[in-house]
Scaffold this motif. Structure first.
Motif, PDB file in Angstrom:
ATOM      1  N   ARG A 187     -26.434  54.649 -26.246  1.00 53.64           N
ATOM      2  CA  ARG A 187     -25.853  53.460 -25.609  1.00 53.64           C
ATOM      3  C   ARG A 187     -24.580  53.844 -24.854  1.00 53.64           C
ATOM      4  N   ARG A 232     -20.890  53.699 -26.166  1.00 54.88           N
ATOM      5  CA  ARG A 232     -20.961  52.870 -27.372  1.00 54.88           C
ATOM      6  C   ARG A 232     -22.066  53.320 -28.324  1.00 54.88           C
ATOM      7  N   PRO A 292     -23.707  47.329 -32.139  1.00 54.55           N
ATOM      8  CA  PRO A 292     -23.681  46.140 -31.269  1.00 54.55           C
ATOM      9  C   PRO A 292     -23.395  44.893 -32.091  1.00 54.55           C
ATOM     10  N   GLU A 295     -24.474  42.440 -25.899  1.00 54.87           N
ATOM     11  CA  GLU A 295     -23.364  42.829 -25.034  1.00 54.87           C
ATOM     12  C   GLU A 295     -23.911  43.495 -23.776  1.00 54.87           C
ATOM     13  N   THR A 318     -27.485  45.461 -24.113  1.00 58.98           N
ATOM     14  CA  THR A 318     -28.080  45.547 -25.452  1.00 58.98           C
ATOM     15  C   THR A 318     -28.549  44.153 -25.853  1.00 58.98           C
ATOM     16  N   THR A 367     -31.626  48.604 -26.122  1.00 66.74           N
ATOM     17  CA  THR A 367     -30.623  48.789 -25.074  1.00 66.74           C
ATOM     18  C   THR A 367     -31.316  49.289 -23.810  1.00 66.74           C
TER      19      THR A 367
END
Length: 314
Positions: A44, A47, A52, A251, A262, A296
């Motif tokens: 991700r 991240r 998430p 997000e 995601t 994602t």
């Protein structure tokens, strides 16, 4: 605790059967046969090692990645550590079985009998308690560490006109100097829903060429490995009737010229594992099953979305 000789032998025989059977049974369960194999795989962006946010579709937490090419900056993470004892599906049972088997082999090597390495039924119980305690302590520590880096929940608004009926229209706000806000619209949700079905179909057809157009090279490498394992077992996984039931944006953010989104997905599908030669059902069901996963998606700015990660949920 005293046992007769015959009782002790019966306990030892049961333990041997469990030691040999558990790894086989835990390798691939009916719920783990679909694309992704029940693992949390992929990346991700920046991240990758932050969980998430929760959503109404996935109110729990997403699991950390078992398989990822990302290189986290924290020294607490090492490449490949997620694929070991604790995160791999069936990890606890597999670890217990390995403990039984290892103790038995130790006893045989030193002439004391198959389970002299454990030392009796009471010691077996002690071993089980110790392993369970270690497992839960380690799991708690890993979840605590992951929560430290978890981003704040993205702002979710009400569904707007023209939105996909199964997706909530929302805006995700990125955090940090490398992330900027990204607006996700109805066309994006339609792309996510389409990718959910198309990747499952390409997986069922074992169409690697098509998967390369739908997912990142990292994800395709994991899919190829899973398909090879299916072939080694002389099995094929068929997923059909994939239908999105509910979805929420967790997000969405931008890193340079790359967009990320995601999304929590609840979907139904018919997930069957068949014998490759005879077509006989060896796993899964002919009836629809439901699953909740966090996917994602990534795209170059102005390009098409492709799959970048799949995470299982707690």
């Amino acid at each position: 605790m005293n046992f007769t000789k015959s009782t002790r032998r019966a306990v030892q025989a049961i333990a041997v059967v469990l030691a040999l059977a558990v790894p086989t049974l835990s390798a691939v369960g009916p719920a783990d046969a679909r694309i992704g194999g029940g693992f949390s795989s992929g990346s991700r962006g920046s991240r990758s090692f932050s969980l998430p946010p929760s959503t109404s579709t996935a109110p729990g937490t997403a699991q950390p990645f078992n398989r990822s090419f990302s290189q986290p900056s924290s020294p607490s993470f090492r490449p490949g550590m997620g694929g070991g004892f604790f995160n791999r599906p069936g990890g606890l049972l597999g670890g217990l079985a390995a403990g039984f088997l290892g103790a038995g082999l130790f006893g045989l090597l030193f002439g004391g009998g198959l389970f002299s390495g454990i030392g009796g039924f009471s010691s077996i119980l002690g071993l089980l308690l110790q392993l369970a305690l270690i497992f839960f302590l380690a799991r708690w520590a890993m979840n605590w560490w992951q929560r430290r880096g978890t981003a704040q929940p993205a702002y979710a608004g009400a569904a707007g006109p023209g939105s996909s009926p199964n997706m909530r229209n929302a805006m995700g706000f990125g955090l940090g100097s490398t992330s900027t806000p990204l607006q996700i619209g109805p066309a994006d949700y339609e792309a996510f829903e389409r990718l959910l079905s198309e990747t499952q179909a390409a997986w069922s057809d074992e169409d690697i060429g098509r998967l390369r157009r739908l997912a990142t090279p990292e994800m395709v490498s994991f899919f190829e490995n899973d398909l090879q394992e299916n072939r080694a077992r002389n099995q094929i996984n068929k997923v059909s009737g994939t239908k999105l039931l509910q979805g929420d944006l967790a997000e969405a953010w931008r890193e340079g010229d790359t967009d990320y989104a995601t999304v929590a997905l609840r979907f139904s599908m018919i997930d069957r594992t068949l014998d490759r030669a005879t077509g006989r059902l060896v796993g899964g069901s002919e009836q629809p099953q439901e699953a909740v996963e966090v996917w994602t998606f990534v795209r170059p700015r102005g390009g098409d979305w492709i799959l970048s990660a799949i995470q299982q949920t707690n």
